[in-house]
Enzyme design. Sequence first.
Site, PDB file in Angstrom:
ATOM      1  N   ILE A  89      30.609  73.001  52.862  1.00 30.99           N
ATOM      2  CA  ILE A  89      30.550  73.019  51.400  1.00 30.99           C
ATOM      3  C   ILE A  89      30.249  71.624  50.870  1.00 30.99           C
ATOM      4  O   ILE A  89      30.860  70.652  51.306  1.00 30.99           O
ATOM      5  CB  ILE A  89      31.898  73.493  50.812  1.00 30.99           C
ATOM      6  CG1 ILE A  89      32.256  74.881  51.365  1.00 30.99           C
ATOM      7  CG2 ILE A  89      31.844  73.529  49.288  1.00 30.99           C
ATOM      8  CD1 ILE A  89      33.710  75.259  51.170  1.00 30.99           C
ATOM      9  N   CYS A  90      29.276  71.541  49.948  1.00 34.72           N
ATOM     10  CA  CYS A  90      28.974  70.255  49.326  1.00 34.72           C
ATOM     11  C   CYS A  90      29.701  70.198  47.991  1.00 34.72           C
ATOM     12  O   CYS A  90      29.277  70.800  47.010  1.00 34.72           O
ATOM     13  CB  CYS A  90      27.471  70.106  49.114  1.00 34.72           C
ATOM     14  SG  CYS A  90      27.037  68.539  48.367  1.00 34.72           S
ATOM     15  N   LEU A  91      30.837  69.503  47.994  1.00 38.84           N
ATOM     16  CA  LEU A  91      31.658  69.427  46.783  1.00 38.84           C
ATOM     17  C   LEU A  91      32.291  68.042  46.762  1.00 38.84           C
ATOM     18  O   LEU A  91      32.916  67.635  47.742  1.00 38.84           O
ATOM     19  CB  LEU A  91      32.732  70.533  46.838  1.00 38.84           C
ATOM     20  CG  LEU A  91      33.665  70.685  45.634  1.00 38.84           C
ATOM     21  CD1 LEU A  91      32.895  70.953  44.361  1.00 38.84           C
ATOM     22  CD2 LEU A  91      34.659  71.818  45.889  1.00 38.84           C
TER      23      LEU A  91
END
Lengths: 167, 288
Positions: A99-101
């Site tokens: 996840i890109c967060l």
Amino acid sequence: MKFSCWSFLQLQASRARLFKEYKEVQREKSADPDIQLVCDDSNIFKWTALIKGPSETPYEGGVFQLAFAVPEQYPLQPPQVRFLTKIFHPNVHFKTGEICLDILKNAWSPAWTLQSVCRAIIALMAHPEPDSPLNCDSGNLLRSGDLRGFQSMAKMYTRLAAMPKKG
Amino acid sequence: MEKEEEKGCNSSSSLNWESFRDDDIMHQHSAILDEEAFKVPFVGDKEPLSALAAEYHSGSPILLEKIKLLEENYSAIRRTRGDGNCFFRSFMFSYLEHILETQDKVEVDRVMANVEECRKTLQGLGYADFTFEDFFSLFLEQLESVIQGEDASISHDELVKRSRDQSVSDYVVMFFRFVTSGEIRKRSEFFEPFILGLTNATVDQFCKTSVEPMGEESDHVQIIALSDALGVPIRVVYLDRSSCETGVSVNHHDFIPCALQNGESSSEINPYITLLYRPGHYDILYSK
């Protein structure tokens, strides 16, 4: 010797913090019906979560499984979180579920908890950021304005991977 | 089909960037930071001010002149690691060292009361106790241990050692980050114009991205908030290449907590914490 001493203290601190989170999750179980956070029976550093796809998104009706790997430096360092359920989303890697967060990377702080990370991921599902895509196909559909194309792909994968099979 | 599209995203490089995951990059990044750690500890040794001049011996004449001026009032410098936490780390060491040397129990009681206020502030803002209480208790533990005559009392050497131990040092830095964030949020109307001028972010965004995460550098906003929250005055001495026609002088700014600004004239307050600011970094300065 010095190093092992420091990691022992860290380990104690992270265990104590995770135990507090565990108690909080048990106490607040019904407060957040969209999130079901479960700690591994034998390892407090491994958690899984089931989150409901937010309504009025292509993920509505789906239930998505997340895997948490908590580092020994927690809560100074963020947990590693990935989707175990296949999802078509610009900020989730299609193969690895990564996840890109920002809060899972450089914007992490101990003010976050495993529970609030789940809430942030649900918010990310509802509000994708197509300009920093991990899934280029999905990001490109959104960036080119093909909302319909994006939604039908995302909906299809929700049906295929995140909904209980009928019959 | 899928392969082909991926290629498009991976640009023309022959390296397969797909195989580098974000956490690999984060690990590599922290490995580089660890390597830096061996060069400068979190908190360095006390060095004479001449060590600062030596850094610039073939550098800007303005800086050398300013360092000469600094030597009139200051005798020594203690460096901190440039890891984005240098302001908080410098404040931590400087404050605890001050208490250790003065044994000022009135000040300890005063600051403890402020810490309790900060705890209430965070609770009032909706922070869950378990997210910050470990950081608060670790700071209070350090504060108690620098007061002598107790079983848990520590020496100056031990204070230096603890400030270099990540499991203590980073927790205390994080305590200050919580306190700073709480103060900014509590007085968001006061801080909002400063923050808008700096970043175009809301107060909430600013606290979430520039105050609470470790490694985020501090600016005036954070210094004002920490100084106000704990009620501790801070002097920042600026060492940069600026000069004016009338000659070279060293500027400083005193951050006087709002609680002290009423009543006595703030020019009479002499901060016992002095930090040296060079663009992007804070170290500790010692007065003569």
